[in-house]
Scaffold this motif. Structure first.
Motif, PDB file in Angstrom:
ATOM      1  N   LEU A 126       0.838  -1.210   0.000  1.00  0.00           N
ATOM      2  CA  LEU A 126       0.000   0.000   0.000  1.00  0.00           C
ATOM      3  C   LEU A 126       0.871   1.257   0.000  1.00  0.00           C
ATOM      4  N   ASP A 127       2.045   1.183   0.633  1.00  0.00           N
ATOM      5  CA  ASP A 127       2.964   2.329   0.610  1.00  0.00           C
ATOM      6  C   ASP A 127       3.401   2.636  -0.824  1.00  0.00           C
ATOM      7  N   LEU A 423      -8.413   1.421  -3.721  1.00  0.00           N
ATOM      8  CA  LEU A 423      -7.168   1.859  -4.350  1.00  0.00           C
ATOM      9  C   LEU A 423      -6.198   2.423  -3.321  1.00  0.00           C
ATOM     10  N   TYR A 424      -6.664   3.415  -2.589  1.00  0.00           N
ATOM     11  CA  TYR A 424      -5.820   4.073  -1.583  1.00  0.00           C
ATOM     12  C   TYR A 424      -6.585   4.114  -0.268  1.00  0.00           C
ATOM     13  N   PRO A 425      -6.571   2.999   0.476  1.00  0.00           N
ATOM     14  CA  PRO A 425      -7.406   2.937   1.681  1.00  0.00           C
ATOM     15  C   PRO A 425      -6.969   3.905   2.781  1.00  0.00           C
ATOM     16  N   ARG A 426      -7.951   4.328   3.550  1.00  0.00           N
ATOM     17  CA  ARG A 426      -7.732   5.193   4.719  1.00  0.00           C
ATOM     18  C   ARG A 426      -8.194   4.450   5.961  1.00  0.00           C
ATOM     19  N   ARG A 430      -3.469   4.906   8.479  1.00  0.00           N
ATOM     20  CA  ARG A 430      -3.009   5.207   7.123  1.00  0.00           C
ATOM     21  C   ARG A 430      -3.731   6.400   6.494  1.00  0.00           C
ATOM     22  N   LEU A 431      -2.950   7.421   6.162  1.00  0.00           N
ATOM     23  CA  LEU A 431      -3.497   8.607   5.501  1.00  0.00           C
ATOM     24  C   LEU A 431      -2.764   8.890   4.191  1.00  0.00           C
ATOM     25  N   VAL A 432      -1.659   8.202   3.948  1.00  0.00           N
ATOM     26  CA  VAL A 432      -0.922   8.338   2.699  1.00  0.00           C
ATOM     27  C   VAL A 432      -0.611   6.943   2.152  1.00  0.00           C
ATOM     28  N   PRO A 433      -0.359   6.746   0.891  1.00  0.00           N
ATOM     29  CA  PRO A 433      -0.435   7.768  -0.166  1.00  0.00           C
ATOM     30  C   PRO A 433      -1.891   8.071  -0.524  1.00  0.00           C
TER      31      PRO A 433
END
Ligand code: AMO
Length: 433
Positions: A126-127, A423-426, A430-433
């Motif tokens: 995810l990073d 795609l870009y889970p929160r 996790r707030l990035v990317p």
């Protein structure tokens, strides 16, 4: 050589079906480079799959061959060439290159291996999500997601629903005060929407049948495999329908999604090595009270309690596919759900095994009753004045539901972790990317 000079861009998958000598342009990223004397075999991937291109020193010359020798994996290239039969094992057709250009040179080493040959943890993946998405197994999830979204829209259009977009910056809570992300809106307090609940209900006054697919925000500190802080919800709301009628709409949506994914994504399902879940209409329907009776055979659970994960897992072992649990106790359902009697509400959850996919019900459409329900749930009717006011304008009876699209994707792709389907889970960490 330009794209205008009879050369045409073909996707990797198309190249396999082209006749020899077809002039083609291959674009994509480099997955493998294998030099072999005066030849160099390069595997190029695009979103459709793999193509093999071949550099021959005698054809591209020293300078052209040097472009290949200096290539790095994952670089984005463009190759002009002609299709020929391949002598490599497992490759039918390949492209003999006349000109190779590096459009964007990558800079190894990479944080993960996007071919998936080397294992990386989900966190690491995810990073480096942009690169992770080059992995066909990961890409497959989002190709399926595309089909799911398309299928949902098509079903609702066919059923005569109007697609709407409600605000995501809101001045009052839709689902009560907890779990709200607060923000400053000039000199006022505002929140990120938890759901379109109050708006979609109001829209039944005019547009009658609406649906929305959008992201919502919950400040929940729960680090589970099925909760995220930003999730995609499919919401529907319809005037003059009751809870059982909108349950049928949910069945239709889910069954069409499965049919469409089966039709459009056999390749992706193969890549993921999963079989689609079975769904036969009508889905099983059990009342909350029946669920409690079943659970009581295994452990003591009082009527009125909310079902815990362990209870849902137990039910999931009995009901392996899609099923509804309907008519929950009034006290554990939101204020906008209509009363069935003194104890019960006209609510339901759509489940898949242990996983809650959707919840909904028939709504309160009378202002006095809604105020009473707000007070019962320790909410202040004054905070809902803008919403309550709309009930003075004539509010039709209405029902609806909200379905977690990411969770539906978990079921379809066989993933245990919801983060795989976003795609870009929160989440809280996790707030990035
Ligand atoms: P509810 O809060 O049950 O109902 O949400 C509906 C569905 O949305 C999904 N969902 C989530 N998915 C991932 N992470 C989360 N944090 C999360 N929260 C919810 C679930 C859930 O079943 N307004 C009502 C719906 C309605 O009555 O129309 C509502 O929001 O799949």
């Amino acid at each position: 050589m330009s794209a205008g000079s009879q050369f045409k861009r073909y996707y990797s998958k198309e190249i396999l079906g082209l006749p020899e000598e077809t002039k083609c342009i291959v674009r994509g990223w480099v997955e493998d480079i294998r030099p072999l004397g005066k030849l160099m075999f390069i595997t190029v991937r695009d979103r459709t799959g793999l193509a093999q291109i071949v550099l021959n020193r005698n054809i591209v010359g020293e300078e052209g061959f040097a472009v290949g020798e200096n290539l790095t994996r994952q670089s984005v290239i463009e190759a002009f060439g002609k299709v020929q039969k391949s002598r490599s094992q497992n490759v039918l057709m390949e492209v003999l290159v006349e000109k190779l250009t590096v459009l964007s040179r990558s800079s190894p080493p990479f944080p993960i291996d996007p071919t998936g040959r080397v294992f990386s943890s989900l966190d690491k993946r995810l990073d480096a999500r942009a690169l992770d998405l080059r992995n066909p197994q990961v890409m497959a999830i989002f190709k399926i997601r595309h089909t799911v979204l398309k299928s949902i829209r098509e079903t609702f259009y066919r059923l005569g629903f109007i697609e709407v977009n409600t605000p995501k910056i809101i001045g009052q809570a839709a689902e009560g005060g907890a779990n709200l992300f607060k923000l400053t809106y000039f000199d006022k307090k505002a929140y990120l929407a938890q759901s379109p609940q109050l708006y979609k209900e109001q829209l039944t006054m005019s547009l009658e049948k609406v649906f929305e697919i959008a992201q919502y925000f919950r400040a929940e500190k729960s680090n589970t495999l099925r909760h995220v802080c930003e999730f995609t919800s499919l919401d529907m709301e319809a005037a003059y329908m009751d809870e059982f009628e909108v349950m049928e709409v949910a069945e239709e949506v889910v069954c069409n999604v499965l049919k469409d994914v089966e039709k459009e994504n056999s390749e992706e399902l193969n890549i993921l090595r999963v079989k689609l879940p079975r769904a036969e209409r009508p889905f099983k329907r059990i009342s909350y009270t029946e669920a409690i009776e079943k659970l009581n055979k295994k452990r003591r659970i009082e009527w009125g309690e909310d079902l815990q994960t362990k209870d849902l897992r137990m039910l999931g072992r009995v009901f392996k596919e899609f099923y509804f649990i309907y008519h929950w106790p009034l006290a554990i359902k939101p204020f906008y759900i209509e009363r069935l009697d003194e104890r019960l509400s006209r609510s339901f959850d759509l489940m898949y095994g242990y996983l809650e996919l959707a919840s909904g019900g028939k709504r309160v459409s009378d202002r006095q009753e809604l105020e009473k329900r707000l007070i019962e749930q320790k909410l202040d009717p004054k905070d809902f004045e803008y919403h309550l006011r709309t009930f003075n304008y004539g509010m039709p009876p209405h029902s609806g539901w909200g379905l977690g699209v990411d969770r539906l994707l978990m079921v379809i792709t066989g993933k245990d972790n919801i983060r795989e389907t976003i795609l870009y889970p929160r989440d809280p960490r996790r707030l990035v990317p």
